[in-house]
Write a protein that holds these residues in place. Sequence first.
Motif, PDB file in Angstrom:
ATOM      1  N   SER A 161      15.463  -0.756  -5.266  1.00 44.35           N
ATOM      2  CA  SER A 161      14.116  -1.291  -5.429  1.00 44.35           C
ATOM      3  C   SER A 161      14.144  -2.751  -5.864  1.00 44.35           C
ATOM      4  CB  SER A 161      13.328  -0.450  -6.441  1.00 44.35           C
ATOM      5  OG  SER A 161      13.925  -0.512  -7.728  1.00 44.35           O
ATOM      6  N   PHE A 194      11.515   1.939   1.815  1.00 42.68           N
ATOM      7  CA  PHE A 194      10.325   2.068   0.977  1.00 42.68           C
ATOM      8  C   PHE A 194       9.023   1.928   1.774  1.00 42.68           C
ATOM      9  CE2 PHE A 194      13.661   0.462  -1.959  1.00 42.68           C
ATOM     10  CZ  PHE A 194      13.769   1.612  -2.738  1.00 42.68           C
ATOM     11  N   GLU A 196       6.988   4.221   1.865  1.00 42.05           N
ATOM     12  CA  GLU A 196       6.145   4.798   0.823  1.00 42.05           C
ATOM     13  C   GLU A 196       7.005   4.868  -0.430  1.00 42.05           C
ATOM     14  OE1 GLU A 196       4.833   8.663   1.970  1.00 42.05           O
ATOM     15  OE2 GLU A 196       3.929   7.990   3.858  1.00 42.05           O
ATOM     16  N   PRO A 197       6.400   4.968  -1.610  1.00 44.25           N
ATOM     17  CA  PRO A 197       7.224   5.132  -2.809  1.00 44.25           C
ATOM     18  C   PRO A 197       8.131   6.357  -2.672  1.00 44.25           C
ATOM     19  CG  PRO A 197       4.960   4.637  -3.413  1.00 44.25           C
ATOM     20  CD  PRO A 197       4.965   4.866  -1.926  1.00 44.25           C
TER      21      PRO A 197
END
Length: 213
Positions: A161, A194, A196-197
Amino acid sequence: MTDDASTSAALASPARRRVLDAVRGATEPPTAQQLAGELDLHVTTVRFHLDQLEQLHLVERTAGRTGRRGRPSVHYRAATLGPDAARDQMIQALAEALAASGAAGRRESTAAGRRWADALPLPDGGAHVAVAEAFERLGFDPQVSGDQIRLRACPFRDAASRHPEVVCQVHSGLAERIVEQVAGDAVDVRLAPFVEPGLCILTLAPKGGLHAA
């Protein structure tokens, strides 16, 4: 929420990361009051962040010596790292080093993923099955859906992330090399991190199909 996801969410707060960095960088375990003065934050805010970091086992309390009677002051120090936390910090450090290298770092990340694939046992089946089986063994919880492989978990989520240009490139190189091993150059690979989370998508398509999409 997984432990990695909880840690990532907690450290998304810039103030909390500043508190953690200050504790880790201190020569002696500081108090909340000392941290508040150093970081120019209200002591109540600092205590809140310390409580959150303590719940995640990133910091721990230690009693200070005052030389006076009464309750000893509470100081904070970085928690002793277990093997998993030490591994995560090493991955983070390597990702930061490669990210600082720009395009060269991205190329090295892809090459690292390809070398990783060469070290794994070659799965049976076609490209989609082989990639899904390899990523399943590594903890990505893949789900095959048509030309896509949905990666519903990531064992390197925190580092990915922060530095997707490095960590996700490693995973892309890993998938590319597995596909080459079972299908030659007949299949193209694209990783969308990512979307989506908590969800990344690998797309495998016949050669040239991804460029036309």
